[in-house]
Write an enzyme that holds these catalytic residues in place. Structure first.
Site, PDB file in Angstrom:
ATOM      1  N   TYR A   1     -12.360 -13.219  22.619  1.00 55.67           N
ATOM      2  CA  TYR A   1     -11.413 -14.107  21.931  1.00 55.67           C
ATOM      3  C   TYR A   1     -11.149 -13.562  20.532  1.00 55.67           C
ATOM      4  O   TYR A   1     -12.074 -13.139  19.827  1.00 55.67           O
ATOM      5  CB  TYR A   1     -11.975 -15.526  21.821  1.00 55.67           C
ATOM      6  CG  TYR A   1     -11.123 -16.442  20.957  1.00 55.67           C
ATOM      7  CD1 TYR A   1     -10.043 -17.122  21.505  1.00 55.67           C
ATOM      8  CD2 TYR A   1     -11.389 -16.590  19.592  1.00 55.67           C
ATOM      9  CE1 TYR A   1      -9.247 -17.945  20.708  1.00 55.67           C
ATOM     10  CE2 TYR A   1     -10.596 -17.409  18.796  1.00 55.67           C
ATOM     11  CZ  TYR A   1      -9.529 -18.079  19.355  1.00 55.67           C
ATOM     12  OH  TYR A   1      -8.735 -18.869  18.573  1.00 55.67           O
TER      13      TYR A   1
ATOM     14  N   GLU B   1      -3.257 -16.506  18.354  1.00 59.90           N
ATOM     15  CA  GLU B   1      -4.431 -16.542  19.229  1.00 59.90           C
ATOM     16  C   GLU B   1      -4.260 -15.554  20.369  1.00 59.90           C
ATOM     17  O   GLU B   1      -3.255 -15.605  21.086  1.00 59.90           O
ATOM     18  CB  GLU B   1      -4.607 -17.961  19.765  1.00 59.90           C
ATOM     19  CG  GLU B   1      -5.911 -18.198  20.500  1.00 59.90           C
ATOM     20  CD  GLU B   1      -6.088 -19.660  20.870  1.00 59.90           C
ATOM     21  OE1 GLU B   1      -6.909 -20.339  20.217  1.00 59.90           O
ATOM     22  OE2 GLU B   1      -5.403 -20.128  21.789  1.00 59.90           O
TER      23      GLU B   1
END
Length: 394
Positions: free
Chosen positions: A111, A199
């Protein structure tokens, strides 16, 4: 403002960020030729519904296919449908575009994200080894799995910060060099694009050691759209709440919530305090609506229309402090809206400040079912009691 995944990847890819190859289709006539060529070149495809919501995979909005037939079937099933995920309403979001994308051989899923930290007046870069999953759940249940660094937006990310993050992700020395260049570029794009969120989830490490941004989520600060015309042109109004779109036309700040008490307030701080008091007395706010410091009769009338479009609303609390705005003009708007729209639900009005006495007198003489209360707490308590009473009687 949000971008679709394909829009975010096109923007990132144009600046050299590694993203998978793919193509978007938005009508059935485009499907066969596109899929035939992609299947021939890639062998397998990922078919992704394009909506402004997460959780697509669990909801059937992401399909892995290995034939033209399966791909066409998946695209036809998605196009024109309403995709309901854990992040949408019960009605879901309309699927007007589908992304057909190449697959890759994944070794690890990571991530990578960047957000604005308003308290620190900085950008925060976050990474985790728990990529490809709900990062909010990871943050809540495994906070130690989220590693972050604070970035000065005037200086930008420093190489040592990238190396630190890369080390926490257990990347090899050569991968850390690539990761450093990637994070540096993404931070530059974050500032240049006036983003509030960027993101990459997941950022994958392939079996041959490459780093690829497999998914991308980009949110742009609405207040900066005037200087981001390219982003403004990408806005997909079909993904936004109709009431929020209508509010923007009248320069009203509106956010739909899940309660049954409509709120019309001037000033974000007063709006938050109003919703807090409603909750304190046992009620549930149906919306956040800030008419601003220069509200007039016309805007107040439109604000009522927007609030009442929500069928869940069983009462309205108007809480206005008159500084620049004149309370008597607000009263004219309230009277106009209640009389013209034939509003039957309880309306409690609390006006204070500039010409509040004149406004209260106007409301009293209107002959309408409008309850004027000067005290903030009493007004909040009153609308909660009125809604509960009317709900019980019905």
């Amino acid at each position: 403002m949000n971008l679709h995944e394909y829009q975010a990847k096109q923007w990132l890819g144009a600046d050299g960020v590694p993203v998978p190859s793919g193509q978007v289709v938005n009508k059935a006539d485009d499907i066969d030729p596109v899929i035939s060529s992609l299947i021939k070149d890639m062998g397998r495809l990922v078919v992704k519904a394009q909506v402004h919501a997460g959780g697509r995979g669990k909801a059937g909005g992401v399909k892995l296919v290995d034939s033209s037939y399966a791909a066409v079937e998946a695209v036809n099933a998605m196009l024109g449908s309403q995709l309901v995920t854990e992040q949408t309403t019960e009605e879901g979001q309309p699927v007007n575009q589908v992304l057909l994308e190449e697959t890759c051989n994944i070794d690890r899923e990571l991530y990578l994200g960047a957000v604005v930290d308003r308290a620190k007046h900085s950008i925060v870069i976050m990474v985790s080894n728990q990529g490809g999953v709900d990062i909010e759940k990871v943050a809540a249940e495994q906070p130690d799995e989220i590693i972050s660094v604070v970035i000065d937006p005037l200086i930008g990310v420093m190489p040592f910060q990238c190396r630190y993050l890369g080390g926490q992700l257990k990347l090899t020395t050569s991968q850390i060099k690539v990761f450093t260049a990637l994070v540096t570029k993404l931070t530059h794009l974050f500032v240049r694009g006036d983003l509030s969120l960027l993101e990459i989830n997941p950022l994958v490490v392939t079996t041959d050691g490459q780093l690829i941004c497999l998914d991308a989520k980009v949110n742009i600060d609405d207040n900066a759209l005037y200087r981001q015309p390219a982003f403004a042109a990408m806005r997909d109004l079909t993904q936004e709440d109709e009431r929020e779109r209508q509010a923007q036309k009248w320069h009203l700040s509106y956010i739909a919530l899940e309660g049954n008490i409509g709120c019309m307030v001037n000033g974000a701080g007063l709006a938050m305090a109003t919703m807090d008091l409603i909750k304190l007395f046992g009620g549930q706010p149906a919306n956040f609506l800030d008419v601003g410091g220069t509200a007039d009769e016309e805007r107040v009338t439109e604000a009522f229309k927007i609030i009442l479009q929500d069928e869940q609303v069983e009462g309205v609390l108007v809480n206005i402090f008159g500084g620049i705005v004149r309370c008597d003009l607000i009263a004219d708007g309230i009277i106009n809206a209640v009389s013209k729209q034939g509003i039957k639900i309880p309306v409690v009005v609390r006006l204070a400040g500039n010409r509040a006495l004149e406004a209260t007198e106007k409301l009293r003489k209107s002959g309408l079912n409008i309850i004027g209360i000067a005290d903030f707490s009493e007004a909040a308590q009153c609308i909660v009691d009125e809604v509960m009473t009317s709900g019980a009687s019905s």
